[in-house]
Write an enzyme that holds these catalytic residues in place. Structure first.
Site, short mmCIF file in Angstrom:
data_model
loop_
_atom_site.label_atom_id
_atom_site.label_comp_id
_atom_site.label_asym_id
_atom_site.label_seq_id
_atom_site.Cartn_x
_atom_site.Cartn_y
_atom_site.Cartn_z
N GLY A 61 21.85 11.71 -40.60
CA GLY A 61 21.15 12.19 -41.78
C GLY A 61 21.99 13.21 -42.51
O GLY A 61 22.96 13.75 -41.95
N CYS A 88 24.93 11.21 -34.48
CA CYS A 88 25.27 12.23 -35.48
C CYS A 88 24.14 13.27 -35.58
O CYS A 88 23.92 14.03 -34.66
CB CYS A 88 25.58 11.57 -36.82
SG CYS A 88 26.38 12.68 -38.01
N TYR A 89 23.41 13.31 -36.68
CA TYR A 89 22.31 14.26 -36.81
C TYR A 89 21.29 14.06 -35.70
O TYR A 89 20.77 15.04 -35.13
CB TYR A 89 21.65 14.10 -38.18
CG TYR A 89 20.52 15.08 -38.45
CD1 TYR A 89 20.78 16.37 -38.90
CD2 TYR A 89 19.20 14.70 -38.26
CE1 TYR A 89 19.74 17.26 -39.14
CE2 TYR A 89 18.15 15.59 -38.50
CZ TYR A 89 18.43 16.87 -38.94
OH TYR A 89 17.40 17.75 -39.18
N HIS A 176 29.62 7.85 -35.71
CA HIS A 176 28.77 6.76 -36.19
C HIS A 176 29.24 5.43 -35.60
O HIS A 176 30.12 4.77 -36.15
CB HIS A 176 28.80 6.68 -37.73
CG HIS A 176 28.04 7.78 -38.39
ND1 HIS A 176 26.69 7.69 -38.65
CD2 HIS A 176 28.44 8.99 -38.84
CE1 HIS A 176 26.29 8.80 -39.24
NE2 HIS A 176 27.32 9.61 -39.36
N GLU A 178 27.70 2.69 -35.64
CA GLU A 178 27.19 1.55 -36.40
C GLU A 178 28.14 1.08 -37.49
O GLU A 178 27.99 -0.03 -38.01
CB GLU A 178 25.82 1.90 -37.01
CG GLU A 178 25.83 2.88 -38.16
CD GLU A 178 25.81 4.33 -37.73
OE1 GLU A 178 25.48 5.20 -38.55
OE2 GLU A 178 26.13 4.61 -36.54
N SER A 230 12.51 -19.72 -56.51
CA SER A 230 13.51 -19.38 -57.52
C SER A 230 14.76 -20.24 -57.40
O SER A 230 15.53 -20.35 -58.36
CB SER A 230 13.91 -17.91 -57.38
OG SER A 230 14.65 -17.71 -56.18
N GLY A 231 14.98 -20.80 -56.23
CA GLY A 231 16.22 -21.54 -55.98
C GLY A 231 17.21 -20.73 -55.19
O GLY A 231 18.20 -21.27 -54.69
N GLY A 232 16.96 -19.42 -55.05
CA GLY A 232 17.81 -18.58 -54.22
C GLY A 232 17.50 -18.76 -52.75
O GLY A 232 16.48 -19.35 -52.38
N VAL A 233 18.34 -18.21 -51.90
CA VAL A 233 18.18 -18.42 -50.46
C VAL A 233 16.91 -17.76 -49.93
O VAL A 233 16.25 -18.28 -49.04
CB VAL A 233 19.44 -17.90 -49.71
CG1 VAL A 233 19.62 -16.41 -49.87
CG2 VAL A 233 19.37 -18.27 -48.23
N ASP A 234 16.51 -16.62 -50.50
CA ASP A 234 15.36 -15.89 -49.96
C ASP A 234 14.07 -16.69 -50.12
O ASP A 234 13.34 -16.93 -49.16
CB ASP A 234 15.21 -14.53 -50.66
CG ASP A 234 16.44 -13.67 -50.51
OD1 ASP A 234 17.25 -13.94 -49.59
OD2 ASP A 234 16.62 -12.75 -51.31
N SER A 235 13.78 -17.09 -51.35
CA SER A 235 12.54 -17.84 -51.57
C SER A 235 12.62 -19.22 -50.92
O SER A 235 11.61 -19.75 -50.44
CB SER A 235 12.25 -17.98 -53.07
OG SER A 235 13.25 -18.74 -53.73
N ALA A 236 13.82 -19.80 -50.87
CA ALA A 236 13.97 -21.13 -50.26
C ALA A 236 13.64 -21.08 -48.76
O ALA A 236 12.94 -21.95 -48.24
CB ALA A 236 15.39 -21.65 -50.47
N LYS A 382 19.87 -10.22 -44.95
CA LYS A 382 20.30 -11.47 -45.60
C LYS A 382 21.00 -12.42 -44.62
O LYS A 382 20.75 -13.63 -44.64
CB LYS A 382 21.22 -11.15 -46.77
CG LYS A 382 21.75 -12.37 -47.51
CD LYS A 382 20.67 -13.05 -48.34
CE LYS A 382 20.40 -12.27 -49.60
NZ LYS A 382 19.50 -13.01 -50.53
#
Length: 527
Positions: A61, A88-89, A176, A178, A230-236, A382
């Protein structure tokens, strides 16, 4: 090594102290095959216990533990008996809460730092090189470890750079792990998860599909569902998951709002339907959206207008399907959204992070929404969504598509959205995507937004005459999850081809510029 724990998808909780790295930590945990969720640092020990976690990670943080009003943690968390890792924090919060000392010595470490592992490194750092490069970002430091804790690593400026107690299963590192810049960072996280906490690597896309299908079936029952495709990967992928769960109860509505990329309508109507068998209804709402956006230049207002018009369009499409739904005795009550975790985080997300911008499917929905939301991807990043799409059998042309914002080209026009401006941007965008694909660079970039500076004019010379045209911005970026990003170093010859084609083929454009800003400080989209 601790005996393995049966997780049954119980989470590792990442406690967020206000740094966006909390999202990256959660992603690294999932990469290790363990499910993770994020909670705010204001969660009490009872709140955390109620989630029945198998592990806890305290994020970094921007604050100092000595600042007035600095993010704090209920000290009862350390009495829950849950394996915990401080970063870290979070490392300093742990040290202070357990009786160690945190000091502001005036010595700071930022960026690449050499760390020396003490002895065999214990459970947390075992199997790693004695000398390794880590990524630091701190001013305060732990000057004395809590009683009963072993010092596991140090640096030139930080004598206690890592500590641990195998008996209490409490550990911490000042750096860190990550971030990719820490050479053995992922191994630190995996040692904590698999060795210290004894967690199996049993979380994967197949598990997500089964879990989400069950959740969708429980939520929806025999109800009817609509999805804005929409045709994008998310909605598909969201639609494919819901279709897997409820079959023909789902009707996908594709809204041609006029903010699409070139030939996108045809790709949705042909490619997606052919691969899934989903029922698709296409609505031509181009004029409706343009009228609603007329005279509007403010990006937040544009996002909210687009979100509102999406819902209104769905309501109109629902009305057209009422007769069919009534005949089956089930009204349409559910709306599928392809909301992802980064959308939730950037819109506030309830984790204590700042609201960077609203997303049309998170903060832009109207208060009088008539549907109950179904959001099967809300906790996913994603790359996880793509993996699920491939598992579901979606074609690579859809799963591998570059991310595209829900508001479409409407937020890639800096200024008012008009039909003429959309056509300019659509043509320029198509050229850029075509040349990137031709150069074989699609796998190297996360996405390449093409932005029209509609309210800016620049002087040019074309055909021996003076022109006063629009600038186009290329924004190629590389990212793992959209939480952070860096601009992609495209080959000069590719940039030259894109620039030459756009200025030659799109007559309203006489200048192409390259955005070389990382995220942070800039977001991926301009608006």
């Amino acid at each position: 090594m601790t005996a393995q724990t049966e997780t049954s998808q119980r989470p590792v909780l990442v406690v967020d102290f206000g740094a966006q790295y909390a999202q990256l930590i959660a992603r690294r945990v999932r990469e290790a095959g363990v499910y993770s969720e994020i909670v705010p640092h204001t969660a009490t020990a009872s709140d955390i216990a109620a989630k029945n976690p198998v592990g806890i990670i305290l994020s970094g943080g921007p604050s100092s533990v000595y600042e007035e009003g600095a993010p704090a943690l209920d000290p009862g968390v350390f009495d829950l008996g849950v394996p915990t890792l401080g970063i870290c924090y979070g490392f300093q919060v742990m040290a202070q809460a357990l009786g160690g000392e945190v000091a502001n010595t005036g010595l700071r470490e930022y960026g690449a730092t050499d760390a020396a592992v003490t002895g065999d490194g214990g459970v947390l750092l075992g199997g790693q090189p004695a000398e390794q490069n880590v990524w630091m970002s701190h001013g305060d430091q732990v000057s004395r470890a809590p009683e009963g804790f072993d010092v596991l690593a140090s640096t030139g400026a930080t004598p206690v750079a890592a500590f641990g107690s195998d008996e209490r299963r409490l550990y911490g590192v000042q750096w860190h792990p990550e971030v990719k810049h820490s050479d053995h960072g992922q191994q630190v996280i995996e040692n904590f998860l698999h060795k210290a906490a004894g967690l199996p690597a049993d979380w994967n896309s197949g598990n997500v599909i089964a879990e989400q299908v069950a959740k969708i079936q429980a939520q929806v029952g025999s109800g009817r569902v609509i999805c804005g495709l929409s045709g994008g990967v998310d909605s598909a992928v969201a639609a494919a998951l819901v279709h897997r769960a409820v079959g023909d109860q789902l009707v996908c509505i594709f809204v041609d709002h006029g903010l699409l990329r070139k030939d996108e309508r045809e790709q949705v109507e042909q490619d997606y339907v052919a691969s899934t068998g989903v029922r698709l209804v296409t609505v031509d709402a181009r004029e409706q959206f343009l009228n609603a956006l007329a005279g509007v230049s403010d990006p937040e207002q544009k996002r909210k207008i687009i979100g509102r018009e999406f819902i209104r369009t769905f309501e109109q499409a629902e009305a057209a399907l009422v007769a069919e739904a009534e005949a089956d005795g089930e009204p349409i009550r559910f709306l599928v959204q392809g909301t992802l975790y980064p959308d939730v985080v950037e819109s506030g997300g309830g984790t204590g992070t700042a609201n960077i911008k609203s997303h049309h499917n998170v903060g832009g929905l109207p208060e009088d929404l008539q549907f109950e939301l179904v959001e099967p991807l809300r906790t996913l990043f994603k790359d996880e969504v793509r993996a699920i799409g491939r598992e579901l059998g979606l074609p690579e042309v859809i799963v591998g598509r570059q991310p595209f914002p829900g508001p479409g080209l409407g937020i890639r026009i800096v200024g008012e959205v008009t039909a003429d401006r959309l056509q300019i941007l659509r043509d320029a965008d198509a050229i850029a995507r075509e040349e990137l694909t031709r150069a074989g660079l699609d796998g190297e970039i996360w996405q390449c937004p093409v932005v029209l500076l509609a309210d800016v004019r620049s002087v040019g010379v074309q055909g021996d005459g003076r022109t006063y045209g629009h600038p186009i911005v290329l924004r190629p970026v590389s990212s793992e999850d959209a939480m952070t990003a860096d601009w992609t170093r495209l080959p000069y010859d590719v940039l030259s081809k894109i620039s030459n084609r756009i200025t030659n083929e799109v007559r309203e454009v006489n200048r192409v510029v390259l955005d070389v800003t990382s995220k942070p400080p800039g977001t991926i989209e301009w608006e």
